[in-house]
Design a protein around this motif. Structure first.
Motif, PDB file in Angstrom:
ATOM      1  N   GLU A 115       0.822  -1.207   0.000  1.00 36.84           N
ATOM      2  CA  GLU A 115       0.000   0.000   0.000  1.00 36.84           C
ATOM      3  C   GLU A 115       0.859   1.262   0.000  1.00 36.84           C
ATOM      4  OE1 GLU A 115      -3.236   0.271  -0.266  1.00 36.84           O
ATOM      5  OE2 GLU A 115      -3.557  -1.906  -0.351  1.00 36.84           O
ATOM      6  N   LEU A 116       0.527   2.169  -0.900  1.00 30.45           N
ATOM      7  CA  LEU A 116       1.232   3.457  -1.007  1.00 30.45           C
ATOM      8  C   LEU A 116       0.603   4.462  -0.057  1.00 30.45           C
ATOM      9  CD1 LEU A 116       3.468   4.934  -2.679  1.00 30.45           C
ATOM     10  CD2 LEU A 116       1.594   5.759  -4.145  1.00 30.45           C
ATOM     11  N   VAL A 117       1.429   5.145   0.736  1.00 24.67           N
ATOM     12  CA  VAL A 117       0.942   6.172   1.659  1.00 24.67           C
ATOM     13  C   VAL A 117       0.981   7.540   0.985  1.00 24.67           C
ATOM     14  CG1 VAL A 117       1.357   7.338   3.863  1.00 24.67           C
ATOM     15  CG2 VAL A 117       1.678   4.861   3.676  1.00 24.67           C
ATOM     16  N   GLU A 118       2.063   7.849   0.319  1.00 23.97           N
ATOM     17  CA  GLU A 118       2.170   9.097  -0.438  1.00 23.97           C
ATOM     18  C   GLU A 118       3.240   8.944  -1.512  1.00 23.97           C
ATOM     19  OE1 GLU A 118       4.058  12.484   1.578  1.00 23.97           O
ATOM     20  OE2 GLU A 118       4.300  11.184   3.341  1.00 23.97           O
ATOM     21  N   GLY A 119       3.188   9.844  -2.492  1.00 29.90           N
ATOM     22  CA  GLY A 119       4.132   9.775  -3.596  1.00 29.90           C
ATOM     23  C   GLY A 119       3.675   8.782  -4.655  1.00 29.90           C
ATOM     24  N   ARG A 120       4.648   8.114  -5.265  1.00 31.23           N
ATOM     25  CA  ARG A 120       4.327   7.162  -6.334  1.00 31.23           C
ATOM     26  C   ARG A 120       5.282   5.980  -6.284  1.00 31.23           C
ATOM     27  NH1 ARG A 120       8.007   7.329 -10.527  1.00 31.23           N
ATOM     28  NH2 ARG A 120       9.429   9.123 -10.563  1.00 31.23           N
ATOM     29  N   PHE A 121       4.925   4.929  -7.074  1.00 32.52           N
ATOM     30  CA  PHE A 121       5.789   3.776  -7.250  1.00 32.52           C
ATOM     31  C   PHE A 121       6.713   4.019  -8.448  1.00 32.52           C
ATOM     32  CE2 PHE A 121       2.095   1.357  -5.283  1.00 32.52           C
ATOM     33  CZ  PHE A 121       2.731   1.180  -4.062  1.00 32.52           C
ATOM     34  N   PHE A 122       7.589   3.065  -8.696  1.00 35.02           N
ATOM     35  CA  PHE A 122       8.419   3.135  -9.891  1.00 35.02           C
ATOM     36  C   PHE A 122       7.538   2.997 -11.136  1.00 35.02           C
ATOM     37  CE2 PHE A 122      11.376   0.904  -6.821  1.00 35.02           C
ATOM     38  CZ  PHE A 122      12.080   2.058  -6.500  1.00 35.02           C
ATOM     39  N   GLU A 123       7.981   3.645 -12.198  1.00 31.59           N
ATOM     40  CA  GLU A 123       7.254   3.554 -13.466  1.00 31.59           C
ATOM     41  C   GLU A 123       8.148   2.875 -14.505  1.00 31.59           C
ATOM     42  OE1 GLU A 123       6.137   7.485 -14.542  1.00 31.59           O
ATOM     43  OE2 GLU A 123       4.801   7.755 -12.814  1.00 31.59           O
ATOM     44  N   PRO A 124       7.569   1.984 -15.328  1.00 32.43           N
ATOM     45  CA  PRO A 124       8.376   1.310 -16.349  1.00 32.43           C
ATOM     46  C   PRO A 124       9.022   2.320 -17.297  1.00 32.43           C
ATOM     47  CG  PRO A 124       6.240   0.244 -16.096  1.00 32.43           C
ATOM     48  CD  PRO A 124       6.168   1.525 -15.314  1.00 32.43           C
ATOM     49  N   ASN A 125      10.270   2.062 -17.597  1.00 33.27           N
ATOM     50  CA  ASN A 125      11.001   2.872 -18.578  1.00 33.27           C
ATOM     51  C   ASN A 125      11.163   4.324 -18.146  1.00 33.27           C
ATOM     52  OD1 ASN A 125      11.096   0.590 -20.321  1.00 33.27           O
ATOM     53  ND2 ASN A 125       9.006   1.076 -20.995  1.00 33.27           N
ATOM     54  N   HIS A 126      11.071   4.593 -16.850  1.00 32.38           N
ATOM     55  CA  HIS A 126      11.272   5.947 -16.345  1.00 32.38           C
ATOM     56  C   HIS A 126      12.746   6.104 -15.986  1.00 32.38           C
ATOM     57  CE1 HIS A 126      10.931   9.586 -13.979  1.00 32.38           C
ATOM     58  NE2 HIS A 126       9.634   9.697 -14.308  1.00 32.38           N
ATOM     59  N   GLN A 127      13.480   6.899 -16.789  1.00 35.34           N
ATOM     60  CA  GLN A 127      14.926   7.002 -16.613  1.00 35.34           C
ATOM     61  C   GLN A 127      15.309   7.588 -15.266  1.00 35.34           C
ATOM     62  OE1 GLN A 127      17.189   5.763 -18.691  1.00 35.34           O
ATOM     63  NE2 GLN A 127      15.472   4.950 -19.908  1.00 35.34           N
ATOM     64  N   GLY A 128      14.466   8.466 -14.742  1.00 36.49           N
ATOM     65  CA  GLY A 128      14.808   9.109 -13.472  1.00 36.49           C
ATOM     66  C   GLY A 128      14.673   8.200 -12.275  1.00 36.49           C
ATOM     67  N   ASP A 129      14.084   7.031 -12.463  1.00 36.54           N
ATOM     68  CA  ASP A 129      13.873   6.134 -11.321  1.00 36.54           C
ATOM     69  C   ASP A 129      15.085   5.266 -11.011  1.00 36.54           C
ATOM     70  OD1 ASP A 129      11.380   7.136 -11.008  1.00 36.54           O
ATOM     71  OD2 ASP A 129      10.292   5.400 -11.811  1.00 36.54           O
ATOM     72  N   GLN A 130      16.153   5.364 -11.801  1.00 40.14           N
ATOM     73  CA  GLN A 130      17.329   4.536 -11.540  1.00 40.14           C
ATOM     74  C   GLN A 130      17.944   4.854 -10.181  1.00 40.14           C
ATOM     75  OE1 GLN A 130      18.268   1.958 -13.367  1.00 40.14           O
ATOM     76  NE2 GLN A 130      16.492   2.390 -14.659  1.00 40.14           N
ATOM     77  N   ASN A 131      17.867   6.116  -9.798  1.00 42.80           N
ATOM     78  CA  ASN A 131      18.401   6.531  -8.495  1.00 42.80           C
ATOM     79  C   ASN A 131      17.277   6.982  -7.562  1.00 42.80           C
ATOM     80  OD1 ASN A 131      21.032   6.022  -9.257  1.00 42.80           O
ATOM     81  ND2 ASN A 131      21.382   8.107  -9.996  1.00 42.80           N
TER      82      ASN A 131
END
Length: 866
Positions: free
Chosen positions: A611-627
């Protein structure tokens, strides 16, 4: 010598030798008279024969020469023989009280035997090693988040350095355990192999059933345990057979079996399944840097010639501490410490990542306490019943005192009776322990306990328990009864036992102890349900998983199940909740934190229902999510982030930004604390797990399909996978159920003992007031009036016991739950009320049986009672 030579000489001399001087003339005169009478009637031969028989017939206590000490001892023997007969007759005349006393003490002694077996097992763990005083485990201390923690790991380079630098070091042994696939013919299993040095089998006492321990020096040899020998080879001697160890998909090696260990002692922690030379570690794990002081092994043991030499070595360990700290910046080692093998298991409770584990601190505390509880309950039963039942023996006591019995002899008499009762209880207790209690406890605790009746220490312990129990339970009744005055008893002015304060105190303590145990049974029963219904922080249902044989197999398996109509979601991950996580150190400007990292794909959250409390999860092919990272609420709380989205922290030299916060969740069982944890995006080349979310009702079908697909693709690798609901729950919930079973059984025994004692006490009191109750009934007293008369003397005791027992029960049970669980069940008023209700119901049932008995007795019969 008699003047008449016809009397036989040697019988005469024998008679003169043993006969008392003051009785010789009288007794021998009779023998002479008999001799001459027979001589006249028959013949000399017959008279001499009968004279000889008479000499032996007279060889009795009344004719013996005795010094005062021998006479005293003989009198004591006669006296104790008399006490024994009296005790047996008393027990036969009072079967109810005798049964309660013997049965209660036997149950308590039987439980004490189980406590002895358990404690003997615990203190015997790894004590079979001949060098246990000379062998030491290297450990180190680190300060982490305000705590100084001890770890059982050690640098890979330390063993060789110690051997070179210190002549006191007789031998060293490195140990590293890794999972492998073992194959022999068509048998393929996941097993654990232990890489170790050749000194392992000389340092530790593991005699071989077959083979030569020196073959551990050979890099191509493997020594296996007896259990593994039976698993792979049956009853055949496997020496010379080859098995294949598969370290990963690309590295495997054939080993020749050169040794089979004997079955391990039941009390052990250090063991092995497969032993191979440590040098094979470089072959199976070529990426490991053996020249790095911070590369840690599972364990390093050193053996010294004299245990005192370890102090010299300890004084120089700072050199190695500095070498480790110079190569690592996260946690600095404070100091190294050596733990002696003889006490290693006892200290393992405080050593993280130790080679020994399962130290049962709670068991070592609670088992002796429970045994003491049972003994106290049984002793109080005996004391109360002995005092009250003595009312039936007042005339006997008075007569004994009238004919000269002293107070001390009366005390000895009643103590002798109690020793007899205790001896009978001991025999029955041994029988109950070996036939009932021990098999039940072994099955419940899954510990290979045994009671060796040839063990001298066991009999010393049993003797001490029996003597202590006999004296403690009998000393007060004996002195209390011995003080009665014969005149008061015979006059009928003796008012016995009605206002005995100590009896009431004992009964009150019994009720308090039973209240504590009933509360514990109720709480642990409800705790089992509480733990089963407790949320894990994610949805464990309709989820199945498998551990991949290698990352390259992920795409093949993913494609096989992607189009399956029963699969609603699937994902890959580097780690998996309940199985594997990473332990990175997070750096913030204020401090460092040891955290848990789970490397996942973007679909992992939806598949496990996190369950997510706030913000977001990782998104496929999202380059900024590597870090980017998704963190749990505890990490936010510990780091002090008020608005966590956008906050960042460093791991090594890489900075990660928080994009989402999820609810706290349990990685492992509820015995472990929830830790600060974050998810990072894993590269597909590192995936080790495939997880599927399936439609309700199809879990077992999809699990079977996973196994079938695996068997077709990887026939030489055993399947590893299961239902997420069982990832740690099967063993955990089984332990929970056993804890509840144990507490319920203990409470049941305690209730049984207390109920029997209370029943006996009320029964004896009622039987002593038969005439009073008969008069009341003749005058028109009803059921309620009789019940009030029987109950009123116990009402205050019951209320007082509850006033003390309820808060005491609450505190003890809460403390025990806190000891066992990181997240214990909250104990409220409901559990206490249930416990009170059960106790009152038991007491009411006992009293009501006696009230009914009194009410149904004919008053005429009662008035006839003397």
């Amino acid at each position: 010598m008699p003047r008449d030579v016809n009397i036989p000489k040697w019988p005469y001399r024998f008679f003169k030798w043993y006969c008392r001087k003051d009785r010789f003339e009288e007794l021998h005169g009779d023998l002479e008279e008999f001799f001459y009478d027979r001589l006249e009637e028959r013949n000399l031969r017959y008279a001499r024969f009968q004279y000889t028989l008479d000499v032996f017939r007279c060889c009795r206590s009344y004719a013996w020469k005795k010094n005062s000490q021998t006479h005293s001892k003989f009198n004591q023997l006669i006296m104790f023989k008399n006490y024994f007969k009296t005790s047996m007759r008393s027990m036969m005349r009072n079967p109810l009280s005798s049964f309660i006393n013997v049965f209660g003490l036997s149950v308590a002694i039987g439980i004490c035997l189980i406590v002895y077996a358990f404690m003997d097992y615990e203190f015997s763990i790894d004590q079979h090693h001949e060098n246990k005083n000379e062998v030491f485990l290297v450990t180190y201390f680190v300060d982490k988040e305000g705590e100084t923690l001890q770890y059982g790991k050690s640098p890979v380079l330390l063993a060789e350095a110690l051997k070179i630098d210190y002549p006191q070091v007789k031998a060293t042994c490195r140990i590293e355990d890794r999972n492998v696939v073992v194959k022999y013919e068509n048998k393929v299993f996941h097993e654990q192999v232990r890489y170790t040095d050749p000194d392992f089998l000389t340092m530790f006492t593991f005699p071989l059933k077959w083979g030569d321990p020196s073959t551990l020096k050979d890099l191509n040899s493997v020594i296996i345990s007896e259990e593994m020998s039976e698993k792979y080879f049956g009853d055949v001697n496997p020496i010379g057979y080859d098995i294949v160890l598969k370290f990963d998909e690309n590295i495997k090696k054939s080993f020749k079996v050169t040794g089979v260990g004997q079955a391990f002692p039941s009390a052990h922690q250090i063991e092995f399944d497969f032993l191979i030379n440590f040098e094979n570690f470089g072959f199976s794990h070529p990426d490991v840097a053996f020249n790095d002081w911070y590369k840690l092994l599972d364990a390093t043991f050193v053996q010294v010639s004299d245990p005192e030499d370890i102090h010299t070595i300890s004084a120089g360990m700072n050199v190695y501490r500095d070498l480790v700290n110079d190569t690592h910046n996260d946690w600095k080692i404070n100091a190294f410490q050596f733990e002696q093998l003889s006490t290693l298991f006892e200290h393992s409770e405080y050593i993280s990542e130790s080679i020994t584990y399962n130290y049962d601190a709670a068991g070592r505390i609670t088992m002796p306490i429970l045994g003491l509880f049972m003994l106290v309950l049984s002793c109080f039963n005996y004391i109360n019943i002995a005092i009250v039942s003595a009312a039936k023996r007042l005339k006997e006591i008075a007569v004994r005192k009238t004919i000269g019995a002293s107070r001390s002899s009366t005390v000895i008499q009643f103590l002798t009776e109690n020793v007899l009762v205790t001896l009978l209880a001991t025999v029955m207790g041994v029988f109950l322990a070996t036939t009932v209690f021990l098999p039940w406890f072994v099955n419940l605790a899954d510990i290979d306990l045994s009671i060796d009746l040839t063990d001298f220490q066991l009999w010393v312990y049993l003797t001490l328990v029996a003597l202590t129990t006999g004296i403690v339970s009998g000393i007060y009744p004996a002195f209390y009864i011995a003080k009665f005055q014969a005149v008061s008893i015979l006059k009928g002015t003796m008012r016995f036992g009605k206002k005995n304060l100590l009896t009431k105190v004992f009964l009150c303590i019994q009720l308090i102890l039973v209240c504590v145990l009933i509360t514990a049974a109720v709480v642990f029963t409800q705790n089992t349900a509480f733990q089963k219904n407790r949320g894990w922080g994610y949805n464990k249902d309709q989820v199945v998983y498998m551990q991949l044989p290698d990352p390259t197999s992920y795409q093949e398996l993913y494609g096989a199940f992607q189009q399956n109509s029963n699969v609603t979601a699937l994902c890959g991950s580097e780690h998996h909740l309940g199985h594997q996580v990473d332990y990175p150190v997070v750096h913030t400007p204020e401090r460092k934190y040891e955290t848990r990292r789970v490397g996942v794909s973007p679909e992992y959250f939806g598949t496990l229902g996190i369950e997510l409390v706030e913000g977001r999860f990782f998104e496929p092919n999202h380059q900024g999510d590597q870090n980017a990272v998704v963190v749990n609420e505890l990490l936010v709380q510990n780091f002090g982030f008020k608005d966590p989205i956008g906050e960042s922290f460093k791991i090594d030299s890489v900075r990660y930004s928080i994009i989402g916060v999820v609810e706290n969740f349990h990685i492992y069982s509820f015995y472990d604390k929830i830790r600060p944890t974050f998810f990072s995006l894993a590269d597909p080349s590192t995936y080790q797990y495939l997880t599927l979310k399936v439609k309700p009702g199809t879990e077992y079908e999809m699990y079977d399909q996973l196994r079938e697909q695996w068997a077709g693709l990887f026939p030489d690798t055993p399947f590893q996978g299961g239902h997420q609901a069982d990832v740690w729950g099967m063993t955990y919930y089984e332990e929970e159920g056993k804890q509840g079973d144990f507490m319920r059984a203990v409470a049941l025994v305690a209730v049984l003992l207390a109920s029997l004692g209370f029943y006996g006490l009320v029964s004896l009191n009622v039987s002593g007031r038969v005439r009073e109750f008969s008069i009341r009934k003749a005058l028109g007293a009803g059921y309620s009036s009789i019940a009030r008369q029987v109950t009123k003397q116990y009402l205050i005791l019951i209320v007082l016991a509850l006033l003390v027992g309820v808060p005491l029960s609450y505190q003890l049970v809460v403390s025990l739950l806190d000891l066992l669980y990181e997240y214990p069940m909250p104990v409220g008023i409901v559990e206490v009320v249930i416990s009170i209700g059960i106790l009152l119901l038991i007491l009411f049932s006992v009293i009501s049986t006696q009230v009914k008995k009194v009410f149904e007795t004919n008053p005429v019969e009662g008035l006839k009672v003397e």
